[in-house]
Scaffold this motif. Structure first.
Motif, short mmCIF file in Angstrom:
data_model
loop_
_atom_site.label_atom_id
_atom_site.label_comp_id
_atom_site.label_asym_id
_atom_site.label_seq_id
_atom_site.Cartn_x
_atom_site.Cartn_y
_atom_site.Cartn_z
N PHE A 154 0.84 -1.19 0.00
CA PHE A 154 0.00 0.00 0.00
C PHE A 154 0.88 1.24 0.00
CE2 PHE A 154 -2.00 -3.32 2.60
CZ PHE A 154 -3.15 -3.55 1.85
N ILE A 155 0.41 2.29 -0.69
CA ILE A 155 1.10 3.57 -0.69
C ILE A 155 0.11 4.65 -0.27
CG2 ILE A 155 2.38 5.26 -2.06
CD1 ILE A 155 2.99 2.98 -4.05
N PHE A 156 0.53 5.51 0.65
CA PHE A 156 -0.26 6.68 1.04
C PHE A 156 0.38 7.92 0.43
CE2 PHE A 156 -1.59 3.67 4.24
CZ PHE A 156 -2.94 3.96 4.41
N VAL A 157 -0.47 8.81 -0.11
CA VAL A 157 0.02 10.02 -0.76
C VAL A 157 -0.70 11.24 -0.18
CG1 VAL A 157 0.52 11.16 -2.96
CG2 VAL A 157 0.31 8.66 -2.88
N PRO A 158 -0.17 11.85 0.90
CA PRO A 158 -0.69 13.14 1.35
C PRO A 158 -0.39 14.20 0.29
CG PRO A 158 0.71 12.11 3.03
CD PRO A 158 0.92 11.36 1.76
N MET A 159 -1.37 15.06 0.01
CA MET A 159 -1.25 15.98 -1.11
C MET A 159 -1.76 17.37 -0.74
SD MET A 159 -3.04 15.50 -4.89
CE MET A 159 -1.84 14.28 -5.43
N GLU A 160 -1.18 18.39 -1.37
CA GLU A 160 -1.77 19.71 -1.38
C GLU A 160 -1.82 20.18 -2.83
OE1 GLU A 160 -1.25 24.14 0.51
OE2 GLU A 160 0.19 23.32 -0.89
N TYR A 161 -2.92 19.86 -3.48
CA TYR A 161 -3.16 20.29 -4.86
C TYR A 161 -3.70 21.70 -4.78
CZ TYR A 161 -5.47 20.20 -9.49
OH TYR A 161 -5.90 20.47 -10.76
N GLY A 184 2.55 0.06 -9.19
CA GLY A 184 2.13 -1.32 -8.97
C GLY A 184 1.71 -1.64 -7.56
N ALA A 185 1.14 -0.68 -6.84
CA ALA A 185 0.66 -0.94 -5.47
C ALA A 185 -0.64 -0.18 -5.24
CB ALA A 185 1.70 -0.50 -4.44
N LYS A 186 -1.50 -0.73 -4.41
CA LYS A 186 -2.73 -0.02 -4.05
C LYS A 186 -2.36 1.32 -3.42
CE LYS A 186 -5.64 -4.11 -3.31
NZ LYS A 186 -4.68 -5.12 -3.82
N THR A 187 -3.03 2.38 -3.86
CA THR A 187 -2.59 3.73 -3.50
C THR A 187 -3.76 4.57 -3.02
OG1 THR A 187 -0.76 3.63 -5.09
CG2 THR A 187 -1.47 5.81 -4.36
N PHE A 188 -3.53 5.25 -1.87
CA PHE A 188 -4.52 6.14 -1.25
C PHE A 188 -4.00 7.57 -1.36
CE2 PHE A 188 -4.45 2.07 0.96
CZ PHE A 188 -5.79 1.70 1.00
N VAL A 189 -4.77 8.47 -1.96
CA VAL A 189 -4.38 9.87 -2.13
C VAL A 189 -5.39 10.74 -1.39
CG1 VAL A 189 -3.91 11.72 -3.79
CG2 VAL A 189 -3.48 9.32 -4.43
#
Length: 221
Positions: A154-161, A184-189
């Protein structure tokens, strides 16, 4: 594994207001019984070029968030400014159920005046290996190399768009999906508000769930 992604509103330079909002949204997320609660990039201080004063709160922020994680028995992912010698990293942490810092990521894709990271690490949980990257890192070729080497589940992606760009468009979401496919991994943004929003992608880049504005996105994997 249940994940709550919280597109939190952030007031630049107003730590106490942001902390009240963080606690309020955390409590709201806990109503969903999550294992992980994830917040955006530098969500407790915001950032305005080139004011790095929020980094002075690093220790207090970690202590407060760790206390919440420990009390609730959940994992928390969030972004913050990290002081280091004569410069500052744009960082994100994974706090464990017992309040310990399990993982720290320092952003690669950052402009001058920041320190920049140069590696991706993972942390083991009962659900598998977790990695964190931050916002523009999603589009960084070196990040892709590290992710493929570490092979997180799993990958977590904190973002400031930036709200200056308006609402994320279909093209923006498609670009995210393409990068996730390469990783290639489940990703949460999860993005700060405004404009807010959160997205969950399968490892092949397929968008499985999303929310708009400040709506919490709850995902079961």
């Amino acid at each position: 594994m249940r994940v709550a992604l919280v597109p939190m509103g952030v007031e630049v330079g107003n730590f106490e207001a942001n902390w009240r909002e963080f606690e309020r949204r955390f409590s709201e997320a806990m109503d969903h019984g999550p294992d992980f609660v994830a917040f955006p990039e530098y969500c407790l201080t915001g950032f305005a070029e080139w004011d790095f004063s929020g980094a002075e709160l690093y220790g207090e922020i970690v202590e407060r968030v760790s206390g919440l994680a420990r009390k609730a028995g959940v994992y928390i992912v969030f972004g913050l400014l990290e002081p280091y010698k004569n410069c500052v990293y744009n960082s994100a942490l994974l706090i464990g159920r017992n309040g310990e810092v399990l993982l720290k990521h320092r952003k690669f894709q950052e402009p001058m005046r920041f320190c920049t990271g140069n590696t991706v690490k993972t942390a083991r949980t009962e659900f598998g290996k977790v990695a964190i990257i931050i916002c523009g890192d999603l589009y960084n070729k070196r990040i892709a190399k590290w992710i493929r080497r570490k092979r997180p589940d799993f990958i977590f992606v904190p973002m400031e768009y930036s709200p200056d760009y308006g609402e994320p468009s279909e093209e923006d979401i498609a670009a995210m999906a393409e990068r996730v496919r390469l990783l290639g991994a489940k990703t949460f943004v999860v993005n700060s508000h405004p404009p807010g929003g959160a997205w969950f992608f399968d490892s092949d880049g397929k968008l499985l769930a999303s929310s708009e504005g400040k709506e919490i996105l709850v995902v079961e994997v």
